[in-house]
Design a protein around this motif. Sequence first.
Motif, PDB file in Angstrom:
ATOM      1  N   SER A 187       3.350   7.213 -10.604  1.00  0.00           N
ATOM      2  CA  SER A 187       2.052   6.583 -11.244  1.00  0.00           C
ATOM      3  C   SER A 187       0.935   6.640 -11.796  1.00  0.00           C
ATOM      4  O   SER A 187       0.510   5.823  -9.878  1.00  0.00           O
ATOM      5  N   ASN A 188      -0.337   7.374 -11.721  1.00  0.00           N
ATOM      6  CA  ASN A 188      -1.233   6.237 -11.661  1.00  0.00           C
ATOM      7  C   ASN A 188      -2.543   4.685 -12.268  1.00  0.00           C
ATOM      8  O   ASN A 188      -3.175   5.252 -12.559  1.00  0.00           O
ATOM      9  N   LEU A 236       0.610  -1.020  -0.184  1.00  0.00           N
ATOM     10  CA  LEU A 236       0.416  -0.165  -0.347  1.00  0.00           C
ATOM     11  C   LEU A 236       0.929   1.117  -0.198  1.00  0.00           C
ATOM     12  O   LEU A 236       0.615   2.236  -0.447  1.00  0.00           O
ATOM     13  N   GLU A 237       1.424   1.426   1.130  1.00  0.00           N
ATOM     14  CA  GLU A 237       2.846   2.444   0.816  1.00  0.00           C
ATOM     15  C   GLU A 237       3.397   2.571  -0.193  1.00  0.00           C
ATOM     16  O   GLU A 237       3.443   3.833  -0.855  1.00  0.00           O
ATOM     17  N   THR A 238       4.007   1.328  -1.024  1.00  0.00           N
ATOM     18  CA  THR A 238       4.634   1.000  -2.360  1.00  0.00           C
ATOM     19  C   THR A 238       3.359   2.149  -3.107  1.00  0.00           C
ATOM     20  O   THR A 238       3.959   3.066  -3.474  1.00  0.00           O
ATOM     21  N   ILE A 239       2.279   1.582  -3.197  1.00  0.00           N
ATOM     22  CA  ILE A 239       1.305   2.685  -4.565  1.00  0.00           C
ATOM     23  C   ILE A 239       1.209   3.650  -3.993  1.00  0.00           C
ATOM     24  O   ILE A 239       1.267   4.985  -5.275  1.00  0.00           O
ATOM     25  N   GLN A 240       0.664   4.294  -2.595  1.00  0.00           N
ATOM     26  CA  GLN A 240       0.913   5.093  -2.243  1.00  0.00           C
ATOM     27  C   GLN A 240       2.260   6.826  -2.300  1.00  0.00           C
ATOM     28  O   GLN A 240       1.854   8.250  -2.863  1.00  0.00           O
ATOM     29  N   ASN A 266     -10.234   4.609 -12.902  1.00  0.00           N
ATOM     30  CA  ASN A 266     -10.031   4.173 -11.392  1.00  0.00           C
ATOM     31  C   ASN A 266     -10.021   3.591 -10.562  1.00  0.00           C
ATOM     32  O   ASN A 266     -11.822   3.401 -10.638  1.00  0.00           O
ATOM     33  N   GLY A 267      -9.311   2.307 -10.129  1.00  0.00           N
ATOM     34  CA  GLY A 267     -10.082   1.142  -9.411  1.00  0.00           C
ATOM     35  C   GLY A 267      -9.269   0.152  -9.099  1.00  0.00           C
ATOM     36  O   GLY A 267      -8.204   0.164  -9.611  1.00  0.00           O
ATOM     37  N   ASN A 269      -7.941   6.714  -6.138  1.00  0.00           N
ATOM     38  CA  ASN A 269      -7.489   7.665  -7.194  1.00  0.00           C
ATOM     39  C   ASN A 269      -6.536   6.831  -8.462  1.00  0.00           C
ATOM     40  O   ASN A 269      -5.686   7.590  -8.596  1.00  0.00           O
ATOM     41  N   LYS A 270      -6.219   5.968  -8.672  1.00  0.00           N
ATOM     42  CA  LYS A 270      -5.614   5.291  -9.793  1.00  0.00           C
ATOM     43  C   LYS A 270      -6.044   4.100  -9.771  1.00  0.00           C
ATOM     44  O   LYS A 270      -6.877   3.547  -9.984  1.00  0.00           O
ATOM     45  N   LYS A 271      -5.388   4.159 -11.123  1.00  0.00           N
ATOM     46  CA  LYS A 271      -5.667   2.709 -11.194  1.00  0.00           C
ATOM     47  C   LYS A 271      -4.625   1.143 -11.683  1.00  0.00           C
ATOM     48  O   LYS A 271      -3.323   1.200 -11.753  1.00  0.00           O
ATOM     49  N   ILE A 272      -5.020   0.610 -10.938  1.00  0.00           N
ATOM     50  CA  ILE A 272      -4.374  -0.964  -9.802  1.00  0.00           C
ATOM     51  C   ILE A 272      -4.829  -1.828 -10.655  1.00  0.00           C
ATOM     52  O   ILE A 272      -5.825  -2.007 -10.892  1.00  0.00           O
TER      53      ILE A 272
END
Length: 163
Positions: free
Chosen positions: A75-76, A67-71, A135-136, A100-103
């Motif tokens: 990149s979105n 989670l921290e790495t994504i935050q 986003n999602g 607020n990102k596409k994961i």
Amino acid sequence: MIEVINTGGTFNKRYNPLNGELEVPNDFLAIEDILNKGLCVNQQIKITQIISKDSLEFTKEDRKFLLETIQNSNSNKIIIVHGTDTMIKSAKFIAKTIKNKKIIFTGAMKPYEIEKVEAVANFMMAFGFIQNAKNGVYVSMHGIVKKYDKIQKDYQKGIFYEK
């Protein structure tokens, strides 16, 4: 830019001839091999290597680190290579916070080193889908890319399917 976060899983496993076991290495050779084949043209791609373990060994701390790495990512658009056993659990954990990102989570039931087709297909579906995704948090497995809560793994058949 698309960031690929590699956490390990079967996708990355390689045979160790010294002990006769499949191991999750601390590298991203499988992803690099796919990208070096020129399948992802005209894209800026960053690969981030974290965790490097089978997803059955993931802890709450590992998910927090993911989670921290994504935050902290600039990149979105993020593709996460993850083990299939707890992929949905990790996706649900991430979806609670990241809006607020596409994961897209992806992985493979068979190691890339042993059977390339599944890993390449799942990764490339994620790569193609993320270009125009909203986003999602999604999962890309076995010809399906859906929101994480619309897909699940059938442990008896060894496949993912739409709920």
